[in-house]
Design an enzyme around this catalytic site. Structure first.
Site, PDB file in Angstrom:
ATOM      1  N   ARG A 124     -66.119  -0.287 -36.004  1.00 46.50           N
ATOM      2  CA  ARG A 124     -67.379  -0.031 -36.563  1.00 46.50           C
ATOM      3  C   ARG A 124     -68.079  -1.328 -37.461  1.00 46.50           C
ATOM      4  O   ARG A 124     -68.654  -0.931 -38.409  1.00 46.50           O
ATOM      5  CB  ARG A 124     -67.149   1.025 -37.319  1.00 46.50           C
ATOM      6  N   CYS A 137     -80.017  26.110 -38.383  1.00 45.68           N
ATOM      7  CA  CYS A 137     -80.268  25.230 -39.411  1.00 45.68           C
ATOM      8  C   CYS A 137     -81.855  24.769 -39.061  1.00 45.68           C
ATOM      9  O   CYS A 137     -82.334  23.701 -39.611  1.00 45.68           O
ATOM     10  CB  CYS A 137     -79.645  24.067 -39.371  1.00 45.68           C
ATOM     11  N   HIS A 151     -82.636  19.414 -47.786  1.00 44.52           N
ATOM     12  CA  HIS A 151     -82.593  18.106 -47.291  1.00 44.52           C
ATOM     13  C   HIS A 151     -83.001  16.884 -48.400  1.00 44.52           C
ATOM     14  O   HIS A 151     -82.744  15.961 -48.275  1.00 44.52           O
ATOM     15  CB  HIS A 151     -83.038  17.875 -45.976  1.00 44.52           C
ATOM     16  N   SER A 191     -71.539  26.356 -48.187  1.00 48.12           N
ATOM     17  CA  SER A 191     -71.209  24.900 -48.926  1.00 48.12           C
ATOM     18  C   SER A 191     -71.832  24.696 -50.196  1.00 48.12           C
ATOM     19  O   SER A 191     -73.118  24.659 -50.310  1.00 48.12           O
ATOM     20  CB  SER A 191     -70.816  23.662 -47.919  1.00 48.12           C
ATOM     21  N   ASN A 237     -75.501  14.811 -28.980  1.00 49.59           N
ATOM     22  CA  ASN A 237     -75.586  14.797 -30.188  1.00 49.59           C
ATOM     23  C   ASN A 237     -75.782  13.548 -30.671  1.00 49.59           C
ATOM     24  O   ASN A 237     -75.429  13.294 -32.041  1.00 49.59           O
ATOM     25  CB  ASN A 237     -73.904  15.291 -30.471  1.00 49.59           C
ATOM     26  N   CYS A 267     -80.163  25.681 -46.079  1.00 48.56           N
ATOM     27  CA  CYS A 267     -78.768  25.124 -45.623  1.00 48.56           C
ATOM     28  C   CYS A 267     -77.885  25.108 -46.690  1.00 48.56           C
ATOM     29  O   CYS A 267     -78.120  25.351 -47.604  1.00 48.56           O
ATOM     30  CB  CYS A 267     -79.065  24.038 -44.635  1.00 48.56           C
ATOM     31  N   HIS A 269     -76.089  31.958 -39.541  1.00 46.38           N
ATOM     32  CA  HIS A 269     -76.980  30.883 -39.954  1.00 46.38           C
ATOM     33  C   HIS A 269     -77.310  29.923 -38.986  1.00 46.38           C
ATOM     34  O   HIS A 269     -76.499  29.572 -38.340  1.00 46.38           O
ATOM     35  CB  HIS A 269     -76.407  30.400 -41.289  1.00 46.38           C
TER      36      HIS A 269
HETATM   37  N1  GLN Z   1     -71.795  27.214 -43.980  1.00 42.92           N
HETATM   38  C1  GLN Z   1     -72.067  25.964 -43.698  1.00 42.92           C
HETATM   39  C2  GLN Z   1     -72.517  25.000 -45.030  1.00 42.92           C
HETATM   40  O1  GLN Z   1     -73.140  25.684 -45.917  1.00 42.92           O
HETATM   41  C3  GLN Z   1     -73.405  25.839 -42.639  1.00 42.92           C
HETATM   42  C4  GLN Z   1     -73.874  24.477 -42.508  1.00 42.92           C
HETATM   43  C5  GLN Z   1     -74.684  24.417 -41.192  1.00 42.92           C
HETATM   44  O2  GLN Z   1     -74.961  25.483 -40.463  1.00 42.92           O
HETATM   45  N2  GLN Z   1     -74.899  23.240 -40.668  1.00 42.92           N
HETATM   46  O3  GLN Z   1     -72.459  23.816 -44.968  1.00 42.92           O
HETATM   47 ZN    ZN Z   2     -77.898  25.149 -41.688  1.00 49.57          ZN
END
Ligand code: GLN
Ligand code: ZN
Length: 771
Positions: A24, A656, A707, A446, A125, A739, A654
């Site tokens: 890297r 995003c 974000h 999180s 990705n 998120c 959930h």
């Molecule tokens: N539960 C995960 C978090 O809160 C969900 C993150 C995601 O959906 N990208 O980090």
């Molecule tokens: Zn999310």
């Protein structure tokens, strides 16, 4: 092939190569430049050294024509923005002052100018930067990048083929620049763009290119007739040029479909097609259009975006058929090898049995060389025998086939993928158990991943602390997190996911069938690299994965603590998935493993379980015809994971992002009691869309954008809640961020959540009393 030339000349090539270097080096150099530790000259020198080493390696391995221009300091679509002079107005001055800093400013933004938007490169990705084009865009050829790289390769003695993003794909990937009139389509700029490509082609020709590859992956998506007509027009114009190299138009990630006859009839000298997975349909389609007489075909028979060894015999059969369909056939991976790790040889800790089944970029390059030689008439028997043995060892291995898992999957009944009670009944039972206020508040799972947490993980890995000390550290974090949420007045709490550095890796490490690599880095975007797990075998769950942490958090509070799991579709989407059985089958195995976890959480007293599926939308197949099949198994896998619970256990999910228009039915088919979504940046549009579609269950449209580092003020939050209430009735509306908060600091997340809870209380107080 005629009798007079029994040994056709077959060459091996690749469309593109991992950019990062064996250790890297590129990431370190670019980040070093950003931090002021590395000068521009050093950065360019390191980049040139990486290119040189990659070409040398490829040439030594037997790759006959090396790609140039596939290398990038950040992103190849951003490079195409530079090459066509399509610098957004807000970045123009910085770019003119210093092209390198201007380039990074477009990628990352500055205090004065927002970066370009980033989005997924087709269904991979990898993420690219989205060009912004408007009626005022003036294209000008900037050949420095592509010509510079070509000159380097040529001066090193390589036969090189520049690779550029094709003009149609470039325009189709772009979005209207801010201020463009409604309905503006970047493709309408084709006539302005083509002269720029003409100039670039002439420059490349002058610098020694015999062939130039124009990548047009956008043509593997369903394109209306009008777009196909533009494709025909574009390539009529480019092939009519007198001063140009031969043109190879490359497509990958799926079949070319309706675009195949258009390109086959055009005067381009070559096509590159994908023949792996669903794109294998290209084979029959090619025969149906009468082949590519007089043209060069670059045959992508080695999967360029997965890590499994090729079935060489099968590829040789395909290639044998293709030899009769084109003037000349070259062998290649299906797409750029940017999507796989560099070298399997670096993985010394993997089980040698498994190593036999895997091929990373270097191994894939060796495979296409072998195939080219075999097709050219070289003796292949020992290679084929070894390949056959490796494939056989894979299908016979206990790692790939666990009879218990297979029996359980075979016995799945439709009832298992269906909650016994309808939502209306469940929601009454859940409300009776949870006793939540109107507009209940929660988070996505999180909480900030602090430096101390990362250090503790590093300490554990390095053996500086033992797992008891690490667990104690995690429990401390959970205690703080729960205490904070209680104090802030949130209604449904979480433990904060401090034990997870990654929502896929954490589960992959605990499920059988998944393998972790040490050095298997793949570029996600810019200098961000990820190490996707390899889903190699049948999946089961030997022991509970999250129950102790969730239970511990629950033991600290009277309020409900939500269990947090990553869903089956996302676990597949962010891994390298086995290619020896349908994904639907693999998803079912993962779903059953998660179902066990959900059951254990419920048995431990957890009343709310969230199963995240952020990848549901992004894994959508590129061709519409394949979407219903995908959505059927994807939603079934989610329900299989979540339907084994009692009526009064509440299932959350959930996602995003806010672009759901095309999969609302699938969102509905998840049958989740509560869904949280990103909504703040799009002004709650998703709430309107769900309401318009008659979505019947509870929704938590995010009320603040996690974000950005800024803390929203309470007024903004109450406004967005009021806005959401227009679409969703109070008894079905949840209040949460967009998120997870793991990338934020406590200084940002703390006040933001306190204000969110306060805003919810304020709006709640003013709700009209319900009967
Ligand atoms: N539960 C995960 C978090 O809160 C969900 C993150 C995601 O959906 N990208 O980090
Ligand atoms: Zn999310």
């Amino acid at each position: 092939m005629t009798d007079r030339s029994p040994v056709p000349q077959v060459r091996a090539t690749v469309h593109g190569w991992p950019r990062q270097g064996p250790s890297r080096e590129l990431k370190k150099a670019v980040e070093g430049y950003w931090a002021g530790r590395v000068t521009a000259e050093e950065l360019h020198r390191i980049a040139a050294g990486l290119r040189r080493a990659a070409w040398r390696w490829l040439a030594d391995a037997g790759v006959g024509e090396v790609p140039t221009g596939d290398f990038s300091l950040y992103d190849h679509v951003l490079d195409a923005v530079v090459m066509t002079g399509a610098i957004p107005a807000r970045h123009r001055r910085a770019f003119d002052a210093d092209p390198l800093d201007g380039y990074f400013a477009m990628a990352r933004g500055t205090d004065a100018a927002a970066p370009l938007e980033m989005t997924k490169w087709f269904d991979t990705n990898y993420h690219y930067l989205v060009p912004e084009l408007g009626p005022d865009t003036v294209f000008t050829a900037d050949p420095r990048g592509p010509v510079g790289q070509l000159r380097e390769a040529v001066s090193l003695g390589h036969a090189a083929r520049p690779v550029l993003v094709g003009p149609v794909t470039f325009l189709l990937l772009a979005k209207p620049a801010p201020g463009a009139p409604a309905g503006f389509a970047p493709l309408s700029l084709l006539d302005r763009l083509l002269p720029v490509y003409a100039e670039l082609l002439a420059d490349l020709r002058a610098a020694g290119a015999t062939w130039v590859q124009l990548d047009e992956p956008a043509l593997v998506q369903d394109q209306p007739r009008a777009v196909l007509d533009e494709v025909a027009r574009a390539y009529r114009a480019l092939t009519a040029l007198t001063d140009r190299p031969k043109l190879l138009v490359a497509s990958y990630f799926d079949r070319l479909g309706e675009a195949l006859p258009v390109l086959a009839r055009s005067a381009v000298e070559g096509l590159a097609l994908d023949f792996t997975g669903p794109a294998a349909a290209n084979l029959d389609a090619l025969a149906a259009v009468g082949g590519l007489p007089g043209k060069r075909l670059v045959a992508g028979v080695v999967d360029g975006r997965n890590v499994w060894i090729n079935d060489l015999e099968r590829s040789l059969t395909t290639l044998g058929t293709l030899l009769g369909l084109a003037e000349r056939v070259d062998v290649a991976p299906s797409c750029s090898l940017l999507h796989v790790p560099l070298d399997l040889a670096a993985e010394r800790s993997l089980d040698p049995l498994v190593t036999r089944w895997l091929a990373f970029a270097r191994q894939k390059a060796a495979e296409v060389v072998t195939l080219a030689r075999g097709l050219g008439g070289e003796a292949m028997a020992p290679r084929l025998a070894a390949n056959r043995a490796a494939l056989a060892s894979r299908s016979a291995s206990g790692l790939t086939r666990d009879p218990e898992v297979r029996a359980r999957c075979a016995a799945i009944t439709p009832e298992q993928a269906r909650r016994p009670q309808p939502f209306a009944e469940r929601s009454i039972a859940q409300q009776a158990r949870l006793g939540l206020p109107a507009l209940p508040t929660t988070t996505i799972g999180s909480f900030p991943q602090t430096r101390e947490l990362r250090l503790a993980r590093a300490d554990l890995r390095a053996g500086r602390i033992d797992s008891a000390a690490y667990d104690a550290r995690i429990r401390e974090e959970i205690r703080d997190c729960v205490a904070f949420q209680e104090k802030a007045g949130l209604d449904v709490l979480v433990h904060g996911e401090p034990e997870r550095s990654d929502m896929v890796q954490y589960f992959a490490e605990q499920l059988t069938g998944f393998l972790a690599t040490r050095h298997g880095w793949v570029q996600s975007y810019g200098t961000r690299y990820v190490r996707p797990p390899i889903l190699a075998g049948d999946v089961s769950r030997p022991a509970p994965m999250t129950v102790p942490w969730t239970s511990y958090a629950q033991s600290l509070t009277e309020r409900p603590v939500k269990g947090m799991l990553t869903g089956p579709v996302t676990l597949l989407a962010w891994s390298f998935v086995r290619d020896d059985q349908p994904r639907a089958e693999t998803a079912r195995q993962v779903a059953l493993a998660l179902r066990d976890e959900v059951a254990d959480l419920e048995a431990a007293g957890t009343a709310v379980v969230q199963v995240d599926e952020p990848a549901l939308r992004e894994t959508l197949p590129l061709r519409a015809a394949a979407r219903p099949g995908y959505l059927a198994w994807a939603t079934e896998a989610f329900r299989l994971a979540t339907s084994g619970v009692r009526a009064d256990t509440q299932i959350h999910t959930h996602m995003c992002y806010a672009e759901f228009g095309d999969i609302l039915d699938a969102v509905d088919a998840l049958d989740a009691d509560v869904i949280s979504l990103e909504a703040a940046r799009s002004g709650m549009r998703i709430a309107d869309e769900l309401a318009a579609a008659g979505y019947p269950r509870a929704v938590g449209p995010g009320v603040y954008d996690i974000h950005a580092p800024r803390v929203p003020d309470e007024r903004e939050l109450t406004d967005l809640i009021d806005r959401a209430l227009i679409a969703v009735p109070a008894h079905r509306l949840w209040i949460n961020p967009d998120c997870g908060l793991k990338t934020r600091s406590w200084a940002e997340a703390g006040p933001a959540l306190e204000r969110m809870a306060a805003a919810a209380r304020r709006v709640r107080e003013n709700l009209p009393a319900r009967d």
